[in-house]
Design a protein around this motif. Structure first.
Motif, mmCIF file in Angstrom:
data_model
loop_
_atom_site.group_PDB
_atom_site.id
_atom_site.type_symbol
_atom_site.label_atom_id
_atom_site.label_comp_id
_atom_site.label_asym_id
_atom_site.label_seq_id
_atom_site.Cartn_x
_atom_site.Cartn_y
_atom_site.Cartn_z
ATOM 1 N N ILE B 87 0.690 -1.372 0.126
ATOM 2 C CA ILE B 87 0.086 -0.139 -0.019
ATOM 3 C C ILE B 87 1.069 1.238 0.053
ATOM 4 C CG2 ILE B 87 -2.058 1.341 1.314
ATOM 5 C CD1 ILE B 87 -2.750 -1.324 2.312
ATOM 6 N N GLY B 88 1.922 1.254 0.679
ATOM 7 C CA GLY B 88 2.773 2.329 0.925
ATOM 8 C C GLY B 88 3.448 2.840 -0.678
ATOM 9 N N SER B 89 3.644 1.753 -1.466
ATOM 10 C CA SER B 89 4.424 2.235 -2.859
ATOM 11 C C SER B 89 3.148 2.275 -3.622
ATOM 12 C CB SER B 89 4.799 0.760 -3.317
ATOM 13 O OG SER B 89 5.809 0.222 -2.257
ATOM 14 N N MET B 90 1.922 1.940 -3.372
ATOM 15 C CA MET B 90 0.856 2.409 -4.258
ATOM 16 C C MET B 90 0.509 3.977 -4.277
ATOM 17 S SD MET B 90 -1.766 -0.610 -4.655
ATOM 18 C CE MET B 90 -1.117 -2.176 -4.751
ATOM 19 N N LEU B 91 0.819 4.872 -3.047
ATOM 20 C CA LEU B 91 0.728 6.233 -3.067
ATOM 21 C C LEU B 91 0.575 7.089 -4.284
ATOM 22 C CD1 LEU B 91 1.773 7.043 0.483
ATOM 23 C CD2 LEU B 91 -0.449 6.453 -0.151
ATOM 24 N N GLY B 92 1.533 6.412 -5.095
ATOM 25 C CA GLY B 92 1.661 7.262 -6.520
ATOM 26 C C GLY B 92 0.124 7.340 -7.132
ATOM 27 N N LEU B 93 -0.755 6.257 -7.057
ATOM 28 C CA LEU B 93 -1.916 6.351 -7.470
ATOM 29 C C LEU B 93 -2.874 7.780 -7.271
ATOM 30 C CD1 LEU B 93 -3.293 2.814 -7.409
ATOM 31 C CD2 LEU B 93 -2.724 4.005 -9.428
ATOM 32 N N LEU B 94 -2.696 8.065 -6.061
ATOM 33 C CA LEU B 94 -3.062 9.290 -5.515
ATOM 34 C C LEU B 94 -2.348 10.683 -5.650
ATOM 35 C CD1 LEU B 94 -4.252 7.760 -1.996
ATOM 36 C CD2 LEU B 94 -5.573 7.860 -4.084
ATOM 37 N N PHE B 161 13.698 0.502 -2.998
ATOM 38 C CA PHE B 161 14.006 1.568 -2.955
ATOM 39 C C PHE B 161 14.160 2.259 -4.660
ATOM 40 C CE2 PHE B 161 17.338 4.910 -3.306
ATOM 41 C CZ PHE B 161 16.704 5.971 -3.034
ATOM 42 N N GLY B 162 14.909 1.397 -5.120
ATOM 43 C CA GLY B 162 15.238 1.513 -6.596
ATOM 44 C C GLY B 162 14.359 1.515 -7.287
ATOM 45 N N ASN B 163 13.607 0.269 -7.494
ATOM 46 C CA ASN B 163 12.462 0.146 -8.192
ATOM 47 C C ASN B 163 11.378 1.118 -8.236
ATOM 48 O OD1 ASN B 163 12.235 -2.188 -10.021
ATOM 49 N ND2 ASN B 163 12.969 -3.137 -7.911
ATOM 50 N N ILE B 164 11.005 1.644 -6.677
ATOM 51 C CA ILE B 164 9.939 2.581 -6.797
ATOM 52 C C ILE B 164 10.382 3.997 -7.029
ATOM 53 C CG2 ILE B 164 8.283 3.467 -4.920
ATOM 54 C CD1 ILE B 164 7.693 0.573 -5.678
ATOM 55 N N LEU B 165 11.665 4.329 -6.789
ATOM 56 C CA LEU B 165 12.152 5.851 -7.036
ATOM 57 C C LEU B 165 12.395 5.882 -8.668
ATOM 58 C CD1 LEU B 165 13.272 8.143 -6.149
ATOM 59 C CD2 LEU B 165 15.471 7.437 -6.156
ATOM 60 N N ALA B 166 12.701 4.654 -9.381
ATOM 61 C CA ALA B 166 12.681 4.748 -10.782
ATOM 62 C C ALA B 166 11.674 4.862 -11.300
ATOM 63 C CB ALA B 166 13.227 3.301 -11.331
ATOM 64 N N GLY B 167 10.338 4.160 -10.815
ATOM 65 C CA GLY B 167 8.874 4.427 -11.169
ATOM 66 C C GLY B 167 8.432 5.930 -11.039
ATOM 67 N N VAL B 168 8.724 6.499 -9.707
ATOM 68 C CA VAL B 168 8.578 8.162 -9.462
ATOM 69 C C VAL B 168 9.225 8.985 -10.753
ATOM 70 C CG1 VAL B 168 8.841 10.063 -8.037
ATOM 71 C CG2 VAL B 168 8.119 7.387 -7.015
ATOM 72 N N ILE B 169 10.354 8.724 -11.024
ATOM 73 C CA ILE B 169 10.953 9.624 -11.786
ATOM 74 C C ILE B 169 10.436 9.459 -13.211
ATOM 75 C CG2 ILE B 169 13.286 9.931 -13.002
ATOM 76 C CD1 ILE B 169 14.597 9.067 -10.728
ATOM 77 N N ILE B 170 10.231 8.289 -13.583
ATOM 78 C CA ILE B 170 9.736 8.249 -14.873
ATOM 79 C C ILE B 170 8.269 8.771 -15.259
ATOM 80 C CG2 ILE B 170 8.812 6.357 -16.769
ATOM 81 C CD1 ILE B 170 11.056 4.710 -15.815
ATOM 82 N N MET B 171 7.426 8.487 -14.174
ATOM 83 C CA MET B 171 6.069 9.067 -14.051
ATOM 84 C C MET B 171 6.012 10.656 -14.090
ATOM 85 S SD MET B 171 4.128 6.636 -14.198
ATOM 86 C CE MET B 171 2.588 7.601 -14.415
ATOM 87 N N THR B 172 7.140 11.203 -13.191
ATOM 88 C CA THR B 172 7.284 12.527 -13.451
ATOM 89 C C THR B 172 7.539 13.084 -14.696
ATOM 90 O OG1 THR B 172 7.947 12.357 -10.952
ATOM 91 C CG2 THR B 172 8.156 14.566 -12.216
ATOM 92 N N ASP B 204 2.525 1.783 -10.757
ATOM 93 C CA ASP B 204 1.817 2.184 -9.387
ATOM 94 C C ASP B 204 1.083 0.988 -8.648
ATOM 95 O OD1 ASP B 204 2.888 4.688 -9.055
ATOM 96 O OD2 ASP B 204 1.463 5.600 -10.229
ATOM 97 N N MET B 205 0.700 0.058 -9.575
ATOM 98 C CA MET B 205 -0.105 -1.312 -9.221
ATOM 99 C C MET B 205 0.727 -2.442 -9.081
ATOM 100 S SD MET B 205 -3.501 -0.063 -10.452
ATOM 101 C CE MET B 205 -4.480 -1.503 -9.782
ATOM 102 N N PHE B 206 1.199 -2.772 -10.277
ATOM 103 C CA PHE B 206 1.981 -4.115 -10.457
ATOM 104 C C PHE B 206 3.331 -4.302 -9.800
ATOM 105 C CE2 PHE B 206 4.898 -7.071 -12.883
ATOM 106 C CZ PHE B 206 4.284 -8.049 -12.701
ATOM 107 N N GLU B 207 4.075 -3.264 -10.146
ATOM 108 C CA GLU B 207 5.506 -3.230 -9.375
ATOM 109 C C GLU B 207 5.441 -3.304 -7.800
ATOM 110 O OE1 GLU B 207 9.413 -3.439 -10.351
ATOM 111 O OE2 GLU B 207 8.025 -2.605 -11.955
#
Lengths: 85, 233
Positions: B87-94, B161-172, B204-207
């Motif tokens: 749930i903590g990694s899925m906060l990107g959905l909001l 950390f690396g996976n979620i941060l990479a996701g954040v950067i790409i989404m931004t 934001d959901m699968f990863e």
């Protein structure tokens, strides 16, 4: 040509280094490809073990990925949190 | 581009960042859900109790598959780990910053796992057996085994950390690019509406689910390995 200051030079080479660090992903790609290929092979040989094989494959992929993630963290550090500048 | 979590306020030298705030809010929400779902339980569940039973049953089955007979003792920790990380990694959905995109969130969890692995290993095979296991197959392998044991929590923390941060950067980057592109046509960022959906689904959901599952699975596997060392032949 105008001269460069030291900070500019460090920034330029940091960007270059970040790109070079990501070359590590080549090996990770090859490793994950082998992993997935072998899993498909095993599933074709023994379709009823698919659930277990999928679980094992995901763990293997995660372990393989670690090297690439380290490269990614180094690249991110060089670009956004450079200790040299 | 500012990459780290924003500091919301600070007390002296203690900085309260987004990560800390979201962690607290998330914990309180999860506690409230657990409280509401298990009040006034029925023999035939419906509503929130159904969901809670589904989650708890899934976690119990998952831990039992890997750890076998002692699984009941470890299930609460594993359940906490997988639900909080997912749930903590899925906060990107909001459109919030995921709490696991901060090494300060993942490193303590990895440290707890590390302590748990070695505490249980010493408890299961006594201190002498533990040192013997560390120096197998030969005594001179001891430093190498020590290094590989100490690297485990580092890799565990850096992976998610690396996976979620990479996701954040790409989404931004994707959202920024779509905004610039659509502002060339009309002054409304209309391209942001449905185009990033596949990326949202992946990052934001699968990863998050996959990474939380892997974090938990590795914790279980290593605790199990420490308790029953592999027989060397």
């Amino acid at each position: 040509m105008t001269g460069f200051t030291g900070t500019e030079l460090i920034a330029a080479f940091s960007a270059l280094g970040a790109g070079l660090a990501m070359i590590a992903m080549t090996g990770v790609g090859i490793g994950i490809g082998y992993n997935a290929g072998k899993t498909v092979e095993s599933t074709a040989r023994q379709p009823e073990a698919q659930g277990t094989l999928l679980k094992l494959m995901l763990i293997g992929v995660a372990l393989t990925e670690t090297a690439g993630i380290f490269a990614l963290i180094i690249a991110i550090m060089l670009l956004f949190a450079n200790p040299l500048i | 581009m500012e990459l780290g979590p924003r500091v919301i306020f600070s007390i002296g030298n203690v900085y309260i960042t987004e990560t800390v705030c979201f962690t607290f809010i998330l914990s309180i929400l999860m506690l409230i859900f657990a409280f509401v779902a298990t009040r006034n339980m029925q023999k035939i569940p419906h509503g929130a109790q159904n969901v809670a039973e589904l989650i708890v049953g899934f976690i119990y089955n998952m831990v039992k598959d890997v750890m076998g007979d002692v699984s009941e003792r470890f299930t609460p920790y594993m359940g906490t780990l997988i639900s909080f990380l997912a749930i903590g990694s899925m906060l990107g959905l909001l459109d919030l910053r995921p709490v696991t995109a901060d090494l300060n969130c993942t490193a303590p969890l990895a440290l707890v796992t590390f302590i748990m692995i070695h505490y249980n290993a010493v408890r299961a095979q006594t201190a002498v057996g533990y040192i013997k296991e560390l120096s197998s197959p030969y005594a001179f392998m001891l430093p190498l085994n020590l290094i590989s044991d100490c690297m485990f929590p580092v890799t565990l923390a850096c992976r998610i950390f690396g996976n979620i941060l990479a996701g954040v950067i790409i989404m931004t980057l994707v959202y920024g690019g779509l905004k610039t592109l659509s502002l060339h046509l009309i002054p409304v960022p209309f391209l942001q509406i449905a185009f990033p959906l596949p990326l949202n689904f992946w990052f934001d959901m699968f990863e998050p689910v996959l990474q939380a599952y892997i974090f938990t699975m590795l914790t279980m596997v290593f605790i199990d390995n420490g308790r029953h060392p592999v027989e060397s032949d």
